[in-house]
Design a protein around this motif. Structure first.
Motif, PDB file in Angstrom:
ATOM      1  N   GLU A   7      51.939  -8.773  -2.132  1.00 35.88           N
ATOM      2  CA  GLU A   7      51.206  -9.481  -3.174  1.00 35.88           C
ATOM      3  C   GLU A   7      49.710  -9.201  -3.115  1.00 35.88           C
ATOM      4  OE1 GLU A   7      52.112 -13.604  -3.473  1.00 35.88           O
ATOM      5  OE2 GLU A   7      54.210 -13.209  -2.950  1.00 35.88           O
ATOM      6  N   VAL A   8      49.076  -9.485  -4.232  1.00 40.14           N
ATOM      7  CA  VAL A   8      47.633  -9.293  -4.302  1.00 40.14           C
ATOM      8  C   VAL A   8      46.953 -10.257  -3.342  1.00 40.14           C
ATOM      9  CG1 VAL A   8      45.625  -9.331  -5.831  1.00 40.14           C
ATOM     10  CG2 VAL A   8      47.889  -8.741  -6.738  1.00 40.14           C
ATOM     11  N   ARG A   9      46.077  -9.741  -2.553  1.00 38.98           N
ATOM     12  CA  ARG A   9      45.376 -10.626  -1.625  1.00 38.98           C
ATOM     13  C   ARG A   9      44.098 -11.116  -2.256  1.00 38.98           C
ATOM     14  NH1 ARG A   9      45.870  -8.780   4.476  1.00 38.98           N
ATOM     15  NH2 ARG A   9      48.125  -8.580   4.538  1.00 38.98           N
ATOM     16  N   ARG A  10      43.887 -12.372  -2.140  1.00 37.54           N
ATOM     17  CA  ARG A  10      42.585 -12.891  -2.542  1.00 37.54           C
ATOM     18  C   ARG A  10      42.326 -14.153  -1.730  1.00 37.54           C
ATOM     19  NH1 ARG A  10      43.801 -17.246  -5.028  1.00 37.54           N
ATOM     20  NH2 ARG A  10      45.409 -17.385  -6.616  1.00 37.54           N
ATOM     21  N   PRO A  11      41.071 -14.473  -1.569  1.00 38.69           N
ATOM     22  CA  PRO A  11      40.780 -15.624  -0.728  1.00 38.69           C
ATOM     23  C   PRO A  11      41.326 -16.916  -1.326  1.00 38.69           C
ATOM     24  CG  PRO A  11      38.781 -14.428  -1.332  1.00 38.69           C
ATOM     25  CD  PRO A  11      39.881 -13.859  -2.137  1.00 38.69           C
ATOM     26  N   CYS A  12      41.559 -17.856  -0.453  1.00 38.76           N
ATOM     27  CA  CYS A  12      42.012 -19.163  -0.878  1.00 38.76           C
ATOM     28  C   CYS A  12      40.801 -19.963  -1.322  1.00 38.76           C
ATOM     29  CB  CYS A  12      42.679 -19.790   0.333  1.00 38.76           C
ATOM     30  SG  CYS A  12      42.966 -21.504   0.184  1.00 38.76           S
ATOM     31  N   PRO A  45      35.900 -19.039  -0.277  1.00 43.00           N
ATOM     32  CA  PRO A  45      35.143 -19.649  -1.371  1.00 43.00           C
ATOM     33  C   PRO A  45      35.473 -21.129  -1.487  1.00 43.00           C
ATOM     34  CG  PRO A  45      36.578 -17.857  -2.145  1.00 43.00           C
ATOM     35  CD  PRO A  45      36.969 -18.164  -0.742  1.00 43.00           C
ATOM     36  N   TYR A  46      34.478 -21.937  -1.599  1.00 43.79           N
ATOM     37  CA  TYR A  46      34.747 -23.367  -1.749  1.00 43.79           C
ATOM     38  C   TYR A  46      33.771 -23.971  -2.730  1.00 43.79           C
ATOM     39  CZ  TYR A  46      30.718 -24.110   1.271  1.00 43.79           C
ATOM     40  OH  TYR A  46      29.454 -24.109   1.795  1.00 43.79           O
ATOM     41  N   THR A  47      34.182 -25.067  -3.297  1.00 37.39           N
ATOM     42  CA  THR A  47      33.301 -25.860  -4.144  1.00 37.39           C
ATOM     43  C   THR A  47      33.111 -27.175  -3.426  1.00 37.39           C
ATOM     44  OG1 THR A  47      34.551 -24.928  -5.970  1.00 37.39           O
ATOM     45  CG2 THR A  47      32.981 -26.684  -6.507  1.00 37.39           C
ATOM     46  N   ASN A 255      42.120 -20.630   5.529  1.00 34.48           N
ATOM     47  CA  ASN A 255      42.466 -19.728   4.442  1.00 34.48           C
ATOM     48  C   ASN A 255      43.813 -19.073   4.719  1.00 34.48           C
ATOM     49  OD1 ASN A 255      41.706 -18.235   6.539  1.00 34.48           O
ATOM     50  ND2 ASN A 255      40.479 -16.769   5.372  1.00 34.48           N
ATOM     51  N   THR A 256      44.679 -19.826   5.312  1.00 35.49           N
ATOM     52  CA  THR A 256      45.966 -19.258   5.669  1.00 35.49           C
ATOM     53  C   THR A 256      47.103 -20.078   5.085  1.00 35.49           C
ATOM     54  OG1 THR A 256      45.886 -20.490   7.712  1.00 35.49           O
ATOM     55  CG2 THR A 256      45.183 -18.205   7.807  1.00 35.49           C
ATOM     56  N   LEU A 257      46.950 -20.473   3.844  1.00 35.12           N
ATOM     57  CA  LEU A 257      48.032 -21.212   3.199  1.00 35.12           C
ATOM     58  C   LEU A 257      49.117 -20.206   2.854  1.00 35.12           C
ATOM     59  CD1 LEU A 257      45.857 -23.467   0.952  1.00 35.12           C
ATOM     60  CD2 LEU A 257      46.704 -23.870   3.239  1.00 35.12           C
ATOM     61  N   THR A 258      49.961 -19.968   3.826  1.00 29.65           N
ATOM     62  CA  THR A 258      50.883 -18.852   3.729  1.00 29.65           C
ATOM     63  C   THR A 258      51.937 -19.064   2.664  1.00 29.65           C
ATOM     64  OG1 THR A 258      50.611 -18.780   6.078  1.00 29.65           O
ATOM     65  CG2 THR A 258      52.271 -17.346   5.158  1.00 29.65           C
ATOM     66  N   ASN A 259      52.193 -18.038   1.947  1.00 28.59           N
ATOM     67  CA  ASN A 259      53.284 -18.072   0.993  1.00 28.59           C
ATOM     68  C   ASN A 259      54.543 -17.585   1.702  1.00 28.59           C
ATOM     69  OD1 ASN A 259      54.759 -18.169  -1.261  1.00 28.59           O
ATOM     70  ND2 ASN A 259      53.548 -16.676  -2.412  1.00 28.59           N
ATOM     71  N   SER A 260      55.660 -18.111   1.315  1.00 27.71           N
ATOM     72  CA  SER A 260      56.896 -17.650   1.904  1.00 27.71           C
ATOM     73  C   SER A 260      57.960 -17.644   0.840  1.00 27.71           C
ATOM     74  CB  SER A 260      57.308 -18.579   3.024  1.00 27.71           C
ATOM     75  OG  SER A 260      58.669 -18.378   3.305  1.00 27.71           O
ATOM     76  N   SER A 261      58.820 -16.668   0.914  1.00 30.06           N
ATOM     77  CA  SER A 261      59.831 -16.563  -0.133  1.00 30.06           C
ATOM     78  C   SER A 261      61.191 -17.045   0.326  1.00 30.06           C
ATOM     79  CB  SER A 261      59.920 -15.119  -0.585  1.00 30.06           C
ATOM     80  OG  SER A 261      60.070 -14.306   0.556  1.00 30.06           O
ATOM     81  N   ASN A 262      61.339 -17.329   1.606  1.00 32.37           N
ATOM     82  CA  ASN A 262      62.695 -17.600   2.081  1.00 32.37           C
ATOM     83  C   ASN A 262      62.954 -19.073   2.366  1.00 32.37           C
ATOM     84  OD1 ASN A 262      61.093 -17.883   4.224  1.00 32.37           O
ATOM     85  ND2 ASN A 262      62.299 -16.640   5.624  1.00 32.37           N
TER      86      ASN A 262
END
Ligand code: ADP
Ligand code: MG
Length: 412
Positions: A7-12, A45-47, A255-262
């Protein structure tokens, strides 16, 4: 897995909400002193939003463009998280909005959730780093037909009084609860009311020698990374948020809100209305507040209490391990009540034992603990206080039901 890396990587992107008055009024200094540099170094990046008044965060979250935000983090106490959760649930797109991972940086004097998360994750913290876990929410109905969502507690009597009265000691930090408890003990009173609940059905024990059923457990989780921990990988369910994983970070946990598909989705889809819109989750276990208690419920005989406390996290405060067996996503309301007649020293002993979770082992005949799915409380005493997540709500009849795993929170 390879799917994740493809997947496309981009910062959280994180929205951080700070209540400058929380705790000892140091949340903002804590942010600039300890958190800001870390975020900058890890290029997250944060607000930053500094709340200006009560319900500022709630209104902001209700209207925010959440497609621009991968996580909502509060730096305050439990009151600000309560605002954020209710802001999310008040949106038309609540179903997706409540999937936004929530984080808490302890900044307040309460911080029960921070304590609960810390307690249960310390042994597997490293393992679970960057994971998002599920968290139960409790839907609460008040007499004025107002509906609230709660992540921590519903209290009446002694605990509610301490919650509110101890606000004036907020400058002393976490021990404000101990001070409030001592003050309340001195003027201990009895609260009249009726309590009823829907107990959790314990699974019937299999007779010895019987073959184990190969049915999956009834809990909504289908797979878990580490079943003894509250942290479980969950998939990113929203289509418009692509990848949420680590971008080139060595040791940052932000910044490691990992996505998982399984792994499986834990939240039940609500019904869709004819206009295609979804409505907030239905409370299928609750009759109207003006309707009689269903037969399947248990009505408590006693009507004189010192306290009634429903809690759905392990900790009521940093040093109050109230529900030692509780998990953030166990789908259970842990209901405690203390019957009238308890002596002051016995009540004090319970609160002191609670620091190490030992109050249930005190053998106190006035303390009752039940695991429930729903409850109703009808105060009879004409005046008093009821708190939800430590915040005072309208006094009067109230009922509640659990929604397992409705919210997501960052737990490592
Ligand atoms: P604490 O742990 O110190 O109690 P909370 O996060 O629980 O901190 O906040 C206490 C109360 O302050 C909550 O009712 C919250 O809604 C409210 N609040 C949030 N932001 C502000 C603000 N800027 N000014 C005043 N009150 C606020
Ligand atoms: Mg608070």
């Amino acid at each position: 897995s390879s799917a994740v890396y493809a997947e496309v990587r981009r910062p959280c992107r994180v929205m951080i909400l700070v209540n400058p008055h929380s705790g000892r009024g140091q949340a903002l200094q804590l942010f600039t002193g300890h958190v800001q540099g870390m975020l900058t170094e890890a290029a997250v990046p944060y607000t930053l939003v500094i709340t200006e008044h009560q319900n500022h965060a709630r209104e902001l979250v209700r209207k925010a463009d959440l497609s621009q935000c991968d996580a909502l983090v509060i730096m305050s106490g439990d009151g600000l998280l309560f605002e954020v959760i209710n802001g999310l649930m008040e949106r038309e797109d609540w179903q997706e909005a409540i999937q936004t991972p929530l984080g808490i940086l302890p900044g307040g004097s309460g911080n029960a959730l921070a304590a609960s998360v810390h307690h249960y994750s310390h042994c597997g913290f490293m393992l679970c780093k960057g994971l998002v876990g599920s968290m139960d929410l409790v839907s609460i109905h008040l007499a004025s037909r107002q509906r609230l969502f709660s992540f921590l507690s519903l209290a009446w009597g002694f605990v509610a009084d301490v919650d509110i009265e101890s606000e004036k000691y907020r400058h002393v930090g976490a021990i404000r609860f101990l001070m409030g408890t001592l003050v309340r003990l001195a003027s201990l009173r009895v609260y009249q009311g009726r309590l009823a609940y829907l107990p959790v059905k314990e699974a019937p024990k299999l007779p010895k020698g019987s073959i184990k059923s190969n049915q999956p457990p009834s809990t909504p989780q289908h797979q878990s990374l580490c079943s003894s921990l509250p942290c479980r990988l969950i998939p990113n369910t929203s289509q418009n948020r692509n990848s949420r994983h680590n971008h080139n970070s060595t040791n940052s946990n932000h910044n490691t809100l990992t996505n998982s598909s399984n792994n499986a989705i834990t939240t039940k889809r609500p019904e869709t209305q004819s206009d295609g819109k979804t409505r907030a989750p239905e409370d299928s276990l609750l009759p109207g507040l003006d309707q009689p208690i269903p037969d399947s419920w248990t009505v408590v005989k006693e009507e004189d209490f010192v306290l009634v406390l429903a809690i759905y996290q392990s900790h009521l405060a940093e040093d109050l391990w109230t529900a030692p067996g509780a998990m953030a996503d166990d789908g259970v309301i842990h209901l405690f009540y203390v019957k009238a007649g308890i002596s002051r020293p016995a009540l004090l002993r319970l609160f002191l034992a609670m620091e190490k979770g030992g109050h249930l082992a005190c053998g106190c005949p006035h303390l009752v603990y039940e695991k429930v799915k729903a409850l109703r409380l009808e105060p009879v005493s004409p005046q008093g206080m009821i708190t939800v997540d430590g915040e005072m709500v309208e006094y009067g009849p109230v009922q509640a039901q659990i929604h397992p795993g409705l919210a997501k929170f960052i737990c490592g």
